[in-house]
Design a protein around this motif. Structure first.
Motif, PDB file in Angstrom:
ATOM      1  N   PHE A 166       0.833  -1.220   0.000  1.00 39.47           N
ATOM      2  CA  PHE A 166       0.000   0.000   0.000  1.00 39.47           C
ATOM      3  C   PHE A 166       0.866   1.267   0.000  1.00 39.47           C
ATOM      4  CE2 PHE A 166      -3.433   2.656   2.179  1.00 39.47           C
ATOM      5  CZ  PHE A 166      -4.256   2.671   1.076  1.00 39.47           C
ATOM      6  N   PRO A 169       0.932   3.144  -3.837  1.00 35.25           N
ATOM      7  CA  PRO A 169      -0.065   4.168  -4.207  1.00 35.25           C
ATOM      8  C   PRO A 169      -0.019   5.404  -3.308  1.00 35.25           C
ATOM      9  CG  PRO A 169      -1.138   2.189  -3.343  1.00 35.25           C
ATOM     10  CD  PRO A 169       0.289   1.830  -3.609  1.00 35.25           C
ATOM     11  N   MET A 173       0.465   9.290  -4.581  1.00 39.02           N
ATOM     12  CA  MET A 173      -0.466  10.378  -4.260  1.00 39.02           C
ATOM     13  C   MET A 173       0.277  11.693  -4.024  1.00 39.02           C
ATOM     14  SD  MET A 173      -3.177   9.195  -1.455  1.00 39.02           S
ATOM     15  CE  MET A 173      -4.064   7.693  -1.748  1.00 39.02           C
ATOM     16  N   ALA A 192      -9.005   9.333 -15.806  1.00 40.69           N
ATOM     17  CA  ALA A 192      -8.142   8.154 -15.683  1.00 40.69           C
ATOM     18  C   ALA A 192      -8.584   7.282 -14.512  1.00 40.69           C
ATOM     19  CB  ALA A 192      -6.686   8.584 -15.516  1.00 40.69           C
ATOM     20  N   ALA A 196      -9.883   3.544 -15.039  1.00 43.78           N
ATOM     21  CA  ALA A 196      -9.051   2.494 -14.434  1.00 43.78           C
ATOM     22  C   ALA A 196      -9.894   1.578 -13.547  1.00 43.78           C
ATOM     23  CB  ALA A 196      -7.923   3.114 -13.618  1.00 43.78           C
ATOM     24  N   HIS A 200     -10.729  -2.406 -14.536  1.00 41.18           N
ATOM     25  CA  HIS A 200      -9.764  -3.188 -13.753  1.00 41.18           C
ATOM     26  C   HIS A 200      -9.828  -4.683 -14.052  1.00 41.18           C
ATOM     27  CE1 HIS A 200     -13.156  -4.345 -11.209  1.00 41.18           C
ATOM     28  NE2 HIS A 200     -12.383  -5.297 -10.774  1.00 41.18           N
TER      29      HIS A 200
ATOM     30  N   ALA B  52      -4.338   6.669 -12.488  1.00 39.53           N
ATOM     31  CA  ALA B  52      -4.763   5.306 -12.839  1.00 39.53           C
ATOM     32  C   ALA B  52      -4.035   4.246 -12.017  1.00 39.53           C
ATOM     33  CB  ALA B  52      -4.534   5.047 -14.328  1.00 39.53           C
ATOM     34  N   LEU B  53      -2.868   4.584 -11.479  1.00 40.03           N
ATOM     35  CA  LEU B  53      -2.160   3.641 -10.602  1.00 40.03           C
ATOM     36  C   LEU B  53      -2.715   3.699  -9.178  1.00 40.03           C
ATOM     37  CD1 LEU B  53       1.556   4.244 -11.706  1.00 40.03           C
ATOM     38  CD2 LEU B  53       0.286   2.128 -12.003  1.00 40.03           C
ATOM     39  N   ILE B  54      -3.115   4.901  -8.742  1.00 37.61           N
ATOM     40  CA  ILE B  54      -3.530   5.091  -7.347  1.00 37.61           C
ATOM     41  C   ILE B  54      -4.947   4.585  -7.093  1.00 37.61           C
ATOM     42  CG2 ILE B  54      -4.070   6.818  -5.568  1.00 37.61           C
ATOM     43  CD1 ILE B  54      -1.968   8.648  -7.086  1.00 37.61           C
ATOM     44  N   VAL B  55      -5.895   5.102  -7.869  1.00 33.19           N
ATOM     45  CA  VAL B  55      -7.309   4.949  -7.502  1.00 33.19           C
ATOM     46  C   VAL B  55      -7.784   3.487  -7.437  1.00 33.19           C
ATOM     47  CG1 VAL B  55      -9.665   5.619  -8.104  1.00 33.19           C
ATOM     48  CG2 VAL B  55      -7.827   7.307  -8.194  1.00 33.19           C
ATOM     49  N   PRO B  56      -7.432   2.629  -8.427  1.00 33.50           N
ATOM     50  CA  PRO B  56      -7.893   1.237  -8.291  1.00 33.50           C
ATOM     51  C   PRO B  56      -7.353   0.546  -7.036  1.00 33.50           C
ATOM     52  CG  PRO B  56      -7.201   1.665 -10.525  1.00 33.50           C
ATOM     53  CD  PRO B  56      -6.768   2.854  -9.716  1.00 33.50           C
ATOM     54  N   SER B  57      -6.145   0.915  -6.582  1.00 35.55           N
ATOM     55  CA  SER B  57      -5.614   0.230  -5.401  1.00 35.55           C
ATOM     56  C   SER B  57      -6.344   0.665  -4.124  1.00 35.55           C
ATOM     57  CB  SER B  57      -4.105   0.434  -5.271  1.00 35.55           C
ATOM     58  OG  SER B  57      -3.810   1.791  -5.226  1.00 35.55           O
ATOM     59  N   LEU B  58      -7.130   1.731  -4.193  1.00 35.80           N
ATOM     60  CA  LEU B  58      -7.977   2.112  -3.056  1.00 35.80           C
ATOM     61  C   LEU B  58      -9.385   1.531  -3.208  1.00 35.80           C
ATOM     62  CD1 LEU B  58      -7.262   5.959  -2.749  1.00 35.80           C
ATOM     63  CD2 LEU B  58      -5.872   4.055  -1.975  1.00 35.80           C
ATOM     64  N   VAL B  59      -9.884   1.572  -4.430  1.00 31.16           N
ATOM     65  CA  VAL B  59     -11.301   1.297  -4.664  1.00 31.16           C
ATOM     66  C   VAL B  59     -11.575  -0.198  -4.871  1.00 31.16           C
ATOM     67  CG1 VAL B  59     -13.210   1.715  -6.280  1.00 31.16           C
ATOM     68  CG2 VAL B  59     -11.745   3.599  -5.562  1.00 31.16           C
ATOM     69  N   ILE B  60     -10.652  -0.907  -5.548  1.00 30.35           N
ATOM     70  CA  ILE B  60     -10.899  -2.327  -5.829  1.00 30.35           C
ATOM     71  C   ILE B  60     -10.587  -3.138  -4.567  1.00 30.35           C
ATOM     72  CG2 ILE B  60     -10.378  -4.294  -7.316  1.00 30.35           C
ATOM     73  CD1 ILE B  60     -11.619  -1.924  -8.807  1.00 30.35           C
ATOM     74  N   GLY B  63     -11.350  -7.839  -5.597  1.00 23.73           N
ATOM     75  CA  GLY B  63     -11.670  -8.020  -7.005  1.00 23.73           C
ATOM     76  C   GLY B  63     -12.807  -7.177  -7.562  1.00 23.73           C
ATOM     77  N   HIS B  64     -13.455  -6.372  -6.705  1.00 20.62           N
ATOM     78  CA  HIS B  64     -14.579  -5.565  -7.180  1.00 20.62           C
ATOM     79  C   HIS B  64     -14.502  -4.143  -6.629  1.00 20.62           C
ATOM     80  CE1 HIS B  64     -16.491  -9.155  -8.745  1.00 20.62           C
ATOM     81  NE2 HIS B  64     -16.178  -9.754  -7.620  1.00 20.62           N
ATOM     82  N   PRO B  65     -15.063  -3.184  -7.387  1.00 20.96           N
ATOM     83  CA  PRO B  65     -15.134  -1.821  -6.845  1.00 20.96           C
ATOM     84  C   PRO B  65     -15.966  -1.811  -5.558  1.00 20.96           C
ATOM     85  CG  PRO B  65     -15.675  -1.846  -9.182  1.00 20.96           C
ATOM     86  CD  PRO B  65     -15.621  -3.271  -8.741  1.00 20.96           C
ATOM     87  N   ARG B  73      -8.899   0.136   2.857  1.00 21.73           N
ATOM     88  CA  ARG B  73      -7.914   0.860   2.039  1.00 21.73           C
ATOM     89  C   ARG B  73      -8.482   2.152   1.477  1.00 21.73           C
ATOM     90  NH1 ARG B  73      -3.513  -2.888  -0.603  1.00 21.73           N
ATOM     91  NH2 ARG B  73      -3.393  -4.319   1.129  1.00 21.73           N
ATOM     92  N   GLY B  77      -6.905   5.517   2.358  1.00 21.29           N
ATOM     93  CA  GLY B  77      -6.469   6.247   1.172  1.00 21.29           C
ATOM     94  C   GLY B  77      -7.030   7.658   1.126  1.00 21.29           C
TER      95      GLY B  77
END
Lengths: 229, 109
Positions: A166, A169, A173, A192, A196, A200, B52-60, B63-65, B73, B77
């Motif tokens: 973690f 990311p 930021m 984006a 994204a 995903h 695009a690198l940051i947001v999915p690692s917080l939201v997903i 395996g799902h939004p 997270r 985040g």
């Protein structure tokens, strides 16, 4: 600033990212051993490919007996984003000799790209750009090899529940906000982000590439719109 | 030596292809030829890439939004994002983000 000072500054800038990268490298090494790869091949993956996600995909797919052509194609699609980074950072290195360009290209990663592009926002000479990049990129390379080796010989000893990945990311930021300066850049970031998340589930990291490109296009359209009004 | 292991061919092909991607624009762009439209198109790539690198690692989440409060997270985040937007510094962002995540993980057991 002297070349050495900038090289050291680049290397130091990688410190927070290493928190996330080292555990990832350890996993990459441990996975290679767990999949019964020859020891030399486990090391060579990190030298020859030097891109974490594609290394893991390669090990995983080969272990499942996937045809080689599919393995190669998958890994290359995952690494297609390097083309985007290369295009984005190229103007900063356009006057260098091909020897330097070769070294710079070999060391190009998500993190080296992000740290350098963020630093280039401040005033920095052409020589400074090169040495800052090399400091950051070489440090990332060195710790990637070290972490992989640790994984190969000691296995994955780090507790995954601490979620050190973690840190990556989070570091990005802090690099992102100084780059957002006007309305088009807000639109780039927001577009984006949405693409994204929606993309995903697409294979080969294609959602990420679609996100980066659509964010960029949306910002250009917004720019054109504000010029026209 | 397991010279016949399929990993060697795969590794060399992927390594070569990835290097071509990395070298492409860095290697080809000479001082003679930098069309302005090219730089214009690339101007927003860094912002878009980072987002695009940051947001999915917080939201997903699994395996799902997941935009609910059970996604730790996302909560950590958002806290870190406030710090990143105000301080623009890496270490405070990292400290608040990891600290909040660990605290929430501890509290929710």
């Amino acid at each position: 600033m002297s070349q050495r000072v900038l090289f050291v500054a680049g290397a130091k800038a990688t410190a927070p990212l290493l928190l996330g990268i080292l555990p990832f490298a350890v996993i990459a090494g441990a996975t290679a051993v767990a999949a019964d790869l020859p020891l030399l091949a486990a090391h060579a993956l990190s030298f020859v490919i030097f891109a974490g996600a594609s290394q893991l995909a390669t090990i995983e797919l080969l272990d499942r007996g996937t045809p080689i052509a599919i393995v190669v194609l998958t890994a290359l699609l995952i690494n297609l984003r390097m083309l985007m980074y290369s295009a984005s950072i190229a103007p900063h290195f356009k006057n260098l000799s091909s020897k330097w360009k070769t070294l710079i290209a070999y060391l190009l990663t998500d993190q080296a790209f992000a740290l350098s592009i963020a630093r280039y926002e401040q005033e920095i000479s052409e020589v400074g750009k090169r040495w800052f990049y090399l400091g950051a990129a070489f440090s990332l390379w060195f710790f990637w090899q070290l972490g992989t080796a640790a994984g190969i010989y000691m296995g994955a000893a780090l507790p995954p529940e601490l979620s050190f990945e973690f840190a990556i990311p989070l570091t990005f930021m802090a690099l992102l906000f100084p780059l957002i300066r006007n309305r088009p850049s807000w639109i780039a970031a927001a577009t984006a982000a949405v693409v994204a998340v929606l993309g995903h589930g697409l294979p080969f990291n294609l959602g990420f590439i679609a996100a980066a490109l659509s964010g960029s296009v949306a910002a250009l359209l917004a720019e054109g719109w504000s010029h026209a009004h | 030596m397991h010279i016949n292991h399929p990993i060697w061919f795969a590794m060399l092909a992927i390594g070569a292809g990835t290097f071509v991607f990395r070298f492409s624009f860095i290697g080809m762009l000479s001082r003679l030829n930098v069309p302005q439209s090219f730089e214009r198109i690339l101007k927003y790539i860094p912002v878009a890439v980072l987002s695009a690198l940051i947001v999915p690692s917080l939201v997903i989440h699994q395996g799902h939004p997941d935009l609910s409060f059970s996604n730790l997270r996302l909560l950590a985040g958002v806290a870190a994002m406030v710090v990143a937007a105000t301080t623009r510094k890496i270490f405070p962002t990292l400290a608040v983000g990891m600290g909040t995540l660990w605290l929430l993980m501890y509290l929710t057991g």
